[in-house]
Design a protein around this motif. Structure first.
Motif, PDB file in Angstrom:
ATOM      1  N   GLU A   8       9.062  -7.532  -1.306  1.00 58.83           N
ATOM      2  CA  GLU A   8       8.260  -6.302  -1.252  1.00 58.83           C
ATOM      3  C   GLU A   8       8.893  -5.147  -2.019  1.00 58.83           C
ATOM      4  O   GLU A   8       8.225  -4.159  -2.346  1.00 58.83           O
ATOM      5  N   ASN A   9      10.189  -5.238  -2.346  1.00 58.06           N
ATOM      6  CA  ASN A   9      10.876  -4.198  -3.121  1.00 58.06           C
ATOM      7  C   ASN A   9      10.917  -4.532  -4.611  1.00 58.06           C
ATOM      8  O   ASN A   9      11.646  -3.899  -5.366  1.00 58.06           O
ATOM      9  N   PHE A  10      10.142  -5.556  -5.009  1.00 57.91           N
ATOM     10  CA  PHE A  10      10.037  -5.976  -6.406  1.00 57.91           C
ATOM     11  C   PHE A  10      11.376  -6.468  -6.973  1.00 57.91           C
ATOM     12  O   PHE A  10      11.668  -6.286  -8.151  1.00 57.91           O
ATOM     13  N   LYS A  11      12.180  -7.089  -6.102  1.00 55.53           N
ATOM     14  CA  LYS A  11      13.422  -7.730  -6.530  1.00 55.53           C
ATOM     15  C   LYS A  11      13.218  -9.239  -6.563  1.00 55.53           C
ATOM     16  O   LYS A  11      12.548  -9.809  -5.710  1.00 55.53           O
ATOM     17  N   MET A  12      13.832  -9.882  -7.567  1.00 59.67           N
ATOM     18  CA  MET A  12      13.696 -11.317  -7.741  1.00 59.67           C
ATOM     19  C   MET A  12      14.465 -12.062  -6.645  1.00 59.67           C
ATOM     20  O   MET A  12      15.682 -11.915  -6.524  1.00 59.67           O
TER      21      MET A  12
ATOM     22  N   PRO B 194      15.778  -5.685  -9.721  1.00 58.98           N
ATOM     23  CA  PRO B 194      14.373  -5.234  -9.788  1.00 58.98           C
ATOM     24  C   PRO B 194      13.748  -5.582 -11.137  1.00 58.98           C
ATOM     25  O   PRO B 194      14.433  -5.629 -12.163  1.00 58.98           O
ATOM     26  N   ILE B 195      12.445  -5.807 -11.118  1.00 63.32           N
ATOM     27  CA  ILE B 195      11.731  -6.155 -12.350  1.00 63.32           C
ATOM     28  C   ILE B 195      11.825  -5.046 -13.378  1.00 63.32           C
ATOM     29  O   ILE B 195      11.740  -5.274 -14.582  1.00 63.32           O
ATOM     30  N   SER B 196      12.046  -3.812 -12.928  1.00 63.54           N
ATOM     31  CA  SER B 196      12.114  -2.675 -13.855  1.00 63.54           C
ATOM     32  C   SER B 196      13.265  -2.801 -14.841  1.00 63.54           C
ATOM     33  O   SER B 196      13.241  -2.200 -15.917  1.00 63.54           O
TER      34      SER B 196
ATOM     35  N   ALA C 234       3.829  -8.075   0.766  1.00 64.55           N
ATOM     36  CA  ALA C 234       4.899  -8.828   1.423  1.00 64.55           C
ATOM     37  C   ALA C 234       5.700  -9.636   0.408  1.00 64.55           C
ATOM     38  O   ALA C 234       6.932  -9.591   0.390  1.00 64.55           O
ATOM     39  N   THR C 235       4.999 -10.391  -0.437  1.00 64.97           N
ATOM     40  CA  THR C 235       5.654 -11.268  -1.413  1.00 64.97           C
ATOM     41  C   THR C 235       4.789 -11.353  -2.659  1.00 64.97           C
ATOM     42  O   THR C 235       3.560 -11.218  -2.586  1.00 64.97           O
ATOM     43  N   ILE C 236       5.432 -11.605  -3.790  1.00 67.88           N
ATOM     44  CA  ILE C 236       4.724 -11.763  -5.055  1.00 67.88           C
ATOM     45  C   ILE C 236       5.229 -13.038  -5.722  1.00 67.88           C
ATOM     46  O   ILE C 236       6.441 -13.202  -5.932  1.00 67.88           O
TER      47      ILE C 236
END
Length: 678
Positions: free
Chosen positions: A397-401, A423-425, A489-491
């Motif tokens: 949820e924090n956009f971390k792999m 993070p994806i950033s 929640a998840t991506i």
């Protein structure tokens, strides 16, 4: 006592004891909900602007296709008439809904507490017409002439005033529902709906000239559905249900115009020919523009601009309050109290039933089996993903792999450990970061509004940063899972390299925008750029100039030396022009030997000076082509864009100026001010 599904006699006893009562309960609930829905129709009255015609097709469709009934409404459609104006009837709650044009802003400023719900016509249907065989080719030619206007022609009033024609500059003739005064010459011009009267005039064999307000930058809303402030506040769910059913009716009417025409002729007794009604339907679709914008879309900024335009011409009788006139978007879900009760009761019954099923199954054994199966499946999936060329990944949820397949190293140069928990950033540039953040925000808002389930799929194309600074375009198929409305929640996703495909797309896009002979912008792209720059000029006020040039005696060059030499002349002239203009300027081939040069942030004097320099540069030396020296000159027209000027008018002025240069002997520059327009 546990009830086991492995024991047939207990299972049979359960089915006979509990299943039949449960089925009867569900049947009762369905009957109760259906009965309550069918008895909930609320009576509503809608008043039209005039008599029955295709102008109000969406409301007839909503009645006869059952859209209002499905929304719990019983709608009565009333024709215009009576001593009281529609806006007064709606404001006083004598009528529930009405239809008006942008003059509704004036009524609101006059103290009528009404709100605009849905502008059905994105553009006003009102225009001035004159007979084509007269000399009345512009508004200026109508000075001191007799003009027939109607009751709802505020956009025409603004049109006249902005073009310098006040009430004392022409003779106002009382409006009559007939085109005879125009045909007989009793009036020079008359206000009409472009969806209606032009058909009658054309059928009479008298071609007309249309003077449309939009040509002067006046683009007001047309027919707008409105109601009273009191009704909107007291019954918001009913109002929203009426609006949505009406828009559904309009969508149906625009897709089935012939069916609605038959309905008008057979049910409403409309006294018009079938051809007339189909003509009206065709032109109304253009005004609604359903292929470009959602039907009924209301832009508060545009309403404020309309009010400001009225105010600048002293047409507003009082203050205009945008927040009171344009309501915020209402909740589209109507949940009656009885339905909440029934839903709660149903949920309780289902919960009890699920508890019984839960007790029957030996959950512990099933969970152990499921865990074992999942582990086996996960192992197989990991083996597959590890050997794929596409990169498979999971983010929290924090956009971390939290997981990434080994193929990430082939794509980006980063090893798996360098990407995990990052993070994806860190892998994308600033522009891509902004675009992804905006799209993810839109996705969460849509989910929060209940328009998607607990998961949704998206396809993204964006640029990522590789380990050694290399940029790669990728395509990612992404699945979002939500733990609650609007909460990610998840991506899960898969990413592949599309750099070659993206490069081919850019190359094809450039080819589509280029003139193949000279390499400059083609006519379509040049005019799109002109459209963009005129909009920027109106927004920021920075000067904008346009040069149109035409190579002199180019036909003689082709006839004498051949077309291959002529083509080379065009290429070399373009090279001479490009040597003198700035990088921010745009040159385009408008056709044949005609070229245009767009000069942002450039006033008329600077543009005139540049045109003189270009003229001298072109004519200074003969062009050497295949050992032949060919003298070349060009004629230049220069204009500066004026406020409210359209793309068509600025180009026309520049073209006229270039023609004047040719008439003056060629190889010269002429510029044109707005006052020179004939």
């Amino acid at each position: 006592m546990l009830i086991s599904m492995d024991e047939p006699h207990l299972s049979s006893r359960f089915n006979s004891k509990y299943l039949k009562p449960f089925v009867w309960l569900i049947a009762f609930l369905v009957f109760f909900i259906s009965s309550a829905t069918l008895s909930a129709n609320e009576r509503v009255r809608l008043k039209l602007k005039s008599s029955h015609q295709f102008q109000f097709a969406g409301y007839y469709a909503a009645v006869h296709k059952g859209f209002y009934q499905a929304a719990g409404l019983s709608v009565e459609i009333l024709e215009a008439g009576g001593e009281q104006r529609t806006v007064e009837s709606v404001a006083e709650r004598r009528i529930d809904f009405g239809i008006a044009g942008s003059e509704l802003v004036i009524d609101h400023a006059a103290g009528y507490e009404v709100v605009a719900l849905a502008p059905i016509f994105q553009h006003s249907a009102m225009a001035l017409i004159t007979l084509r065989d007269t000399n009345f080719t512009s508004l200026a030619a109508l000075t001191n002439q007799r003009i027939m206007l109607g009751a709802e022609t505020s956009s025409i009033d603004v049109f006249l005033r902005q073009e310098g024609l006040g009430p004392d500059d022409f003779q106002l003739v009382r409006h009559v529902p007939s085109i005879t005064p125009l045909i007989t010459g009793d009036v020079a011009a008359m206000a009409v709906r472009i969806t209606d009267e032009p058909f009658v005039i054309q059928q009479s064999g008298n071609p007309v000239r249309v003077l449309h307000p939009i040509d002067s930058g006046i683009d007001f809303y047309g027919d707008t559905l409105f109601t009273s402030r009191a009704l909107y506040v007291q019954q918001p769910q009913m109002v929203q249900a009426f609006v949505e059913a009406s828009l559904q009716g309009w969508r149906y009417a625009l897709e089935h115009p012939e069916e609605i025409v038959d309905l008008l002729l057979n049910t409403y007794g409309v006294n018009r020919s079938r051809e007339h009604l189909l003509y009206e339907a065709q032109h109304i679709r253009t005004l609604i523009s359903p292929d470009l914008i959602g039907i009924g879309h209301s832009n508060p900024v545009r309403w404020q601009m309309i009010a400001d335009t009225y105010d600048s011409l002293n047409l507003l009788p009082g203050p205009f309050h945008l927040d009171a006139f344009v309501p915020p978007k209402m909740d589209t879900v109507r949940i009656p109290d009885w339905l909440k009760f029934v839903s709660t009761l149903t949920l309780l019954v289902l919960c009890l039933f699920m508890v019984m099923i839960y007790r029957q199954h030996r959950l512990n054994q099933n969970l152990k089996t499921e865990i074992r199966v999942r582990k086996d499946t996960e192992s197989r999936l990991r083996l597959i993903t590890d050997s794929m060329h596409d990169v498979i990944w999971v983010m929290d949820e924090n956009f971390k792999m939290t997981y990434v397949s080994p193929s990430v190293e082939r794509l980006t140069g980063f090893e798996v450990d360098e990407v995990l928990n990052k993070p994806i950033s860190d892998l994308i540039n600033a522009d891509t970061r902004r675009q992804l953040a905006q799209r993810i925000q839109e996705i969460t808002q849509i989910n929060e509004a209940g328009r998607t389930g607990s998961e949704c799929d998206e396809l993204f194309e964006f640029e990522i940063q590789c380990k050694l600074g290399r940029q790669v375009w990728v395509e990612s198929t992404i699945k979002f899972f939500f733990s609650a409305p609007g909460i990610i929640a998840t991506i899960y996703g898969s990413t592949r390299d599309i750099t070659d495909r993206h490069r081919q797309y850019i190359e094809l896009k450039n080819l589509a925008s280029m003139d193949f002979l000279t390499g400059v912008k083609n006519r379509r792209i040049f005019f799109e750029k002109l459209q963009y720059e005129t909009a920027r000029f109106r927004r920021h006020g920075t000067p904008l100039s346009l040069i149109v040039l035409d190579i002199d005696h180019f036909k003689k060059i082709n006839d004498r030396y051949g077309h291959s030499i002529g083509d080379e002349v065009l290429r070399q002239v373009v090279k001479l022009l490009e040597d003198e203009i700035r990088e921010m300027d745009t040159i385009g081939r408008l056709g044949g030997e005609e070229f245009g040069i767009l000069l942002p942030d450039t006033a008329l004097e600077e543009a005139h000076y540049l045109a003189e320099r270009l003229r001298e540069h072109v004519s200074e030396y003969p062009l050497e082509i295949s050992g032949v020296y060919i003298p070349v000159t060009a004629s230049f027209g220069v204009v500066q864009c004026e406020p409210l000027e359209t793309v068509s008018s600025i180009y026309k002025r520049a073209d006229v100026a270039a023609y004047a240069a040719k008439a003056a002997g060629r190889n010269c520059v002429r510029r044109q001010m707005p006052a020179m327009i004939s």
